[in-house]
Design a protein around this motif. Structure first.
Motif, mmCIF file in Angstrom:
data_model
loop_
_atom_site.group_PDB
_atom_site.id
_atom_site.type_symbol
_atom_site.label_atom_id
_atom_site.label_comp_id
_atom_site.label_asym_id
_atom_site.label_seq_id
_atom_site.Cartn_x
_atom_site.Cartn_y
_atom_site.Cartn_z
ATOM 1 N N TYR A 116 -1.703 -1.498 -6.552
ATOM 2 C CA TYR A 116 -2.922 -1.576 -7.345
ATOM 3 C C TYR A 116 -4.188 -1.362 -6.505
ATOM 4 O O TYR A 116 -5.100 -0.637 -6.929
ATOM 5 C CB TYR A 116 -2.978 -2.923 -8.069
ATOM 6 C CG TYR A 116 -4.152 -3.079 -8.993
ATOM 7 C CD1 TYR A 116 -4.321 -2.231 -10.088
ATOM 8 C CD2 TYR A 116 -5.110 -4.073 -8.785
ATOM 9 C CE1 TYR A 116 -5.405 -2.371 -10.948
ATOM 10 C CE2 TYR A 116 -6.183 -4.224 -9.633
ATOM 11 C CZ TYR A 116 -6.333 -3.367 -10.713
ATOM 12 O OH TYR A 116 -7.408 -3.512 -11.557
ATOM 13 N N PRO A 117 -4.317 -1.965 -5.308
ATOM 14 C CA PRO A 117 -5.515 -1.701 -4.501
ATOM 15 C C PRO A 117 -5.680 -0.224 -4.147
ATOM 16 O O PRO A 117 -6.809 0.270 -4.048
ATOM 17 C CB PRO A 117 -5.286 -2.544 -3.237
ATOM 18 C CG PRO A 117 -4.357 -3.618 -3.655
ATOM 19 C CD PRO A 117 -3.452 -2.979 -4.674
ATOM 20 N N PHE A 373 -9.105 -4.744 2.142
ATOM 21 C CA PHE A 373 -9.134 -3.737 3.201
ATOM 22 C C PHE A 373 -8.533 -2.422 2.726
ATOM 23 O O PHE A 373 -9.097 -1.345 2.967
ATOM 24 C CB PHE A 373 -8.359 -4.246 4.424
ATOM 25 C CG PHE A 373 -8.164 -3.207 5.492
ATOM 26 C CD1 PHE A 373 -9.218 -2.816 6.310
ATOM 27 C CD2 PHE A 373 -6.926 -2.607 5.680
ATOM 28 C CE1 PHE A 373 -9.044 -1.849 7.286
ATOM 29 C CE2 PHE A 373 -6.743 -1.637 6.654
ATOM 30 C CZ PHE A 373 -7.801 -1.257 7.462
ATOM 31 N N VAL A 374 -7.389 -2.493 2.029
ATOM 32 C CA VAL A 374 -6.747 -1.288 1.511
ATOM 33 C C VAL A 374 -7.663 -0.580 0.518
ATOM 34 O O VAL A 374 -7.796 0.651 0.537
ATOM 35 C CB VAL A 374 -5.396 -1.627 0.856
ATOM 36 C CG1 VAL A 374 -4.826 -0.408 0.132
ATOM 37 C CG2 VAL A 374 -4.403 -2.119 1.901
ATOM 38 N N LEU A 375 -8.315 -1.346 -0.356
ATOM 39 C CA LEU A 375 -9.219 -0.761 -1.360
ATOM 40 C C LEU A 375 -10.343 0.017 -0.679
ATOM 41 O O LEU A 375 -10.616 1.182 -1.020
ATOM 42 C CB LEU A 375 -9.788 -1.888 -2.229
ATOM 43 C CG LEU A 375 -10.535 -1.496 -3.515
ATOM 44 C CD1 LEU A 375 -10.546 -2.680 -4.476
ATOM 45 C CD2 LEU A 375 -11.966 -1.072 -3.233
ATOM 46 N N PHE A 376 -11.010 -0.610 0.282
ATOM 47 C CA PHE A 376 -12.114 0.061 0.979
ATOM 48 C C PHE A 376 -11.610 1.249 1.803
ATOM 49 O O PHE A 376 -12.279 2.285 1.879
ATOM 50 C CB PHE A 376 -12.842 -0.934 1.885
ATOM 51 C CG PHE A 376 -13.784 -1.832 1.149
ATOM 52 C CD1 PHE A 376 -14.855 -1.317 0.442
ATOM 53 C CD2 PHE A 376 -13.612 -3.209 1.158
ATOM 54 C CE1 PHE A 376 -15.739 -2.141 -0.248
ATOM 55 C CE2 PHE A 376 -14.480 -4.039 0.471
ATOM 56 C CZ PHE A 376 -15.546 -3.505 -0.235
ATOM 57 N N LEU A 377 -10.444 1.100 2.417
ATOM 58 C CA LEU A 377 -9.892 2.178 3.239
ATOM 59 C C LEU A 377 -9.620 3.418 2.397
ATOM 60 O O LEU A 377 -10.012 4.541 2.767
ATOM 61 C CB LEU A 377 -8.597 1.711 3.914
ATOM 62 C CG LEU A 377 -7.847 2.779 4.732
ATOM 63 C CD1 LEU A 377 -8.675 3.205 5.930
ATOM 64 C CD2 LEU A 377 -6.478 2.247 5.184
ATOM 65 N N VAL A 378 -8.954 3.245 1.266
ATOM 66 C CA VAL A 378 -8.624 4.378 0.405
ATOM 67 C C VAL A 378 -9.898 5.018 -0.150
ATOM 68 O O VAL A 378 -10.009 6.251 -0.212
ATOM 69 C CB VAL A 378 -7.694 3.940 -0.746
ATOM 70 C CG1 VAL A 378 -7.471 5.085 -1.728
ATOM 71 C CG2 VAL A 378 -6.363 3.465 -0.194
ATOM 72 N N THR A 379 -10.861 4.197 -0.537
ATOM 73 C CA THR A 379 -12.140 4.737 -1.029
ATOM 74 C C THR A 379 -12.816 5.589 0.043
ATOM 75 O O THR A 379 -13.268 6.705 -0.223
ATOM 76 C CB THR A 379 -13.082 3.598 -1.445
ATOM 77 O OG1 THR A 379 -12.469 2.820 -2.478
ATOM 78 C CG2 THR A 379 -14.402 4.144 -1.958
ATOM 79 N N ALA A 380 -12.879 5.065 1.258
ATOM 80 C CA ALA A 380 -13.545 5.775 2.348
ATOM 81 C C ALA A 380 -12.830 7.080 2.699
ATOM 82 O O ALA A 380 -13.477 8.128 2.857
ATOM 83 C CB ALA A 380 -13.631 4.876 3.580
ATOM 84 N N ALA A 390 -5.816 10.194 1.280
ATOM 85 C CA ALA A 390 -6.227 8.804 1.072
ATOM 86 C C ALA A 390 -5.106 7.990 0.446
ATOM 87 O O ALA A 390 -4.842 6.846 0.849
ATOM 88 C CB ALA A 390 -7.471 8.762 0.181
ATOM 89 N N VAL A 391 -4.450 8.563 -0.553
ATOM 90 C CA VAL A 391 -3.366 7.847 -1.222
ATOM 91 C C VAL A 391 -2.195 7.626 -0.267
ATOM 92 O O VAL A 391 -1.612 6.539 -0.215
ATOM 93 C CB VAL A 391 -2.902 8.617 -2.476
ATOM 94 C CG1 VAL A 391 -1.651 7.979 -3.076
ATOM 95 C CG2 VAL A 391 -4.019 8.646 -3.512
ATOM 96 N N ILE A 392 -1.848 8.647 0.492
ATOM 97 C CA ILE A 392 -0.746 8.519 1.452
ATOM 98 C C ILE A 392 -1.062 7.439 2.484
ATOM 99 O O ILE A 392 -0.233 6.567 2.782
ATOM 100 C CB ILE A 392 -0.467 9.863 2.142
ATOM 101 C CG1 ILE A 392 0.084 10.874 1.122
ATOM 102 C CG2 ILE A 392 0.515 9.687 3.287
ATOM 103 C CD1 ILE A 392 0.211 12.282 1.657
ATOM 104 N N VAL A 393 -2.300 7.461 3.016
ATOM 105 C CA VAL A 393 -2.714 6.437 3.982
ATOM 106 C C VAL A 393 -2.666 5.056 3.344
ATOM 107 O O VAL A 393 -2.168 4.083 3.935
ATOM 108 C CB VAL A 393 -4.140 6.736 4.503
ATOM 109 C CG1 VAL A 393 -4.681 5.554 5.302
ATOM 110 C CG2 VAL A 393 -4.132 7.985 5.364
ATOM 111 N N GLY A 394 -3.160 4.961 2.118
ATOM 112 C CA GLY A 394 -3.168 3.675 1.429
ATOM 113 C C GLY A 394 -1.779 3.122 1.197
ATOM 114 O O GLY A 394 -1.527 1.925 1.369
#
Length: 521
Positions: A116-117, A373-380, A390-394
């Motif tokens: 979900y994040p 952290f995951v939410l902000f990481l994927v957004t960035a 971004a999705v793969i990294v997340g």
């Protein structure tokens, strides 16, 4: 923030009108992405038509719009520059075949495992990307050929028309929902600009800016029907070596973006699309693009949101958008060329407002630091790099966090209630990795006559978890014990066989979440 979805149920009228609205918004996007890929505008428009038509008919998500996209266009640049457009058509064709293979092997179900994040980060990042892309419409070329921000009267007119468009889209549904507010806004602002002869940039101005100086005067969006042609490349292993890397990346990016958009629309409409069928539909559309001179693509979240917000729910909305777009190309290019860019920017700004998960700011306060952290990481990463990356990294980071936090797998607290029933309160996710430990938690032979399994603090993630519950129900049935299963999602209950009759439903308390399973798509 705003309730932008004006209709829960699809109708023919809503689908047709919504499709027309989407067609108007598709034109500048398709042209822009064609230039990004280094091909002619008509190649992008053909892709938008064929992707939209075929995925609407054969895809797994009614109401979702596909076409030429920026995520796939940036992958094509190097191939077109080094080897020419025919190699691009071959790569798109191969990408389509790879996506069909993914559908055949039912790989679409794995999108349900995206945390979900990551979904929140994907949606928020995409909203920011769409917003930043619209800012480019506020720039023009000066007399020296430099790209500069608008100033003076032109800027004020642009801002005024954008705000007028947004106001119409926001306030009109409060008066009537007979026609999509976005369509009324685009048509109304276009008429206003023509009647008052305002100095507003139009779609054809946008096209001219992309062309060399000697081609600007002859710029037009008029064209012919796409024609069948086998890509003119040598059928050798060398050609395969050239196109395979690009084809694989196009296929992966296309499927990731399409399936995530499918999941987002599922949540917005409280329905469920078929991921595996969408893989097949995207693959078929890209394959046809390779034979008919299109640049291929995938699902377009911006246009999909316009469609959903305008009341489009059925396959007819996507079919209408594609056919109307073709009609513009063949018969009504002058009409589409005069649409002010400000009207389309206003529509996309409303899409941004409706797409961004404003609630995520409140959610961050309640979730743990890892999810935030995951939410902000994927957004960035979405804003800086690419949606698919971004999705793969997340997913990778979420998997590492999950492995760290859930090394002990699933646990259960037990107690006897006032009726003498033994209650197992589960804590932790039930999926293929925790199935064995889950089965060891129970003692059918020595448990009392009535046993309760409470999933209030647990989630069933995949079909392995559902099968484990069925297997456990069979063991209790064999020893004549009565089982009670509580707080399970409707999808889990639907997938069960032996355990289905033991589920006690509570509409107010039962959770709602998706399960990765071939049986549901």
């Amino acid at each position: 923030m705003f309730n932008l979805i004006t209709s829960k149920d699809g109708t023919v009228k809503n689908d047709v009108l919504s499709g027309i609205t989407v067609a108007l918004a598709l034109v500048p996007e398709a042209v822009a992405f064609a230039f990004v890929a280094g091909v002619e505008p008509m190649v992008g428009l053909y892709a938008a038509f064929m992707m939209g038509l075929i995925t609407s008919i054969a895809g797994g998500r009614p109401g979702m719009i596909s076409g030429a996209t920026g995520a796939t266009a940036v992958v094509m640049v190097a191939l077109v520059a080094q080897h020419g457009i025919q190699y691009l058509f071959a790569a798109v064709l191969l990408a389509g075949l790879l996506q069909i293979v993914a559908g055949i092997f039912k790989l679409g179900k794995f999108i349900r495992l995206v945390p979900y994040p990551v979904m929140l980060g994907f949606v928020n990042g995409l909203a920011i990307v769409i917003f930043l892309a619209q800012l480019g419409q506020f720039k023009i070329f000066d007399s020296l050929g430099n790209l500069v921000w608008m100033q003076g009267e032109m800027l004020y007119i642009m801002l005024g028309l954008v705000l007028l468009t947004m106001a119409i889209i926001f306030f009109l549904p409060k008066l009537t929902t007979a026609v999509p507010a976005s369509l009324v806004a685009i048509v109304g602002v276009t008429v206003l600009v023509q009647v008052l002869d305002l100095e507003a940039r139009t779609v054809i101005d946008f096209v001219r800016d992309m062309l060399p100086e000697d081609q600007k005067a002859a710029a037009t969006l008029a064209g012919e029907l796409p024609s069948f042609a086998i890509p003119m490349v040598p059928f050798t292993f060398e050609t395969l070596y050239i196109i395979l890397p690009t084809a694989v990346i196009i296929a992966l990016i296309g499927l990731i973006e399409s399936l995530l958009t499918l999941s987002l629309i599922d949540e917005m409409t409280d329905t469920r699309g078929q991921g595996n069928r969408e893989c097949m539909g995207q693959g078929l559309a890209n394959t046809v693009n390779g034979f008919f001179g299109g640049m291929g693509g995938c699902a377009m979240i911006g246009q999909s949101m316009i469609n959903i917000n305008s009341g489009g729910r059925g396959r007819l909305s996507g079919i209408t958008a594609a056919l109307v777009l073709l009609g513009f190309i063949l018969f009504a290019a002058p009409l589409i060329e005069m649409i002010p860019l400000a009207a389309l920017v206003g529509v996309m700004f409303i899409v941004v407002i409706g797409t961004f998960e404003w609630a995520s700011f409140k959610i961050i306060r309640g979730v743990n630091k890892e999810d935030a952290f995951v939410l902000f990481l994927v957004t960035a990463v979405t804003v800086i790099a690419d949606l698919a990356i971004a999705v793969i990294v997340g997913v990778i980071v979420s998997a590492l966090v999950f492995a760290w936090k859930h090394a002990t797998h699933i646990n259960a607290r037990t107690h006897n209630d006032e009726d003498g029933w033994k209650v197992y309160e589960l804590d932790g996710p039930l999926f293929f990795g925790s199935v064995l430990h889950f089965k060891e938690l129970f003692d059918p032979q020595n448990d009392p006559q009535d046993v309760v399994i409470d999933f209030k603090e647990s989630r069933v993630w995949d079909s392995s978890g559902v099968d484990a519950i069925d297997s456990l129900a069979g063991k209790y049935q064999e020893v004549g014990k009565k089982l009670h299963i509580r707080h399970i999602s409707p999808e889990c209950r639907q997938l069960m066989t032996k355990a289905q009759k033991y589920v006690e439903m509570n509409l107010n308390e039962d959770p709602r979440y998706h399960v990765a399973s071939n049986k549901l798509g």
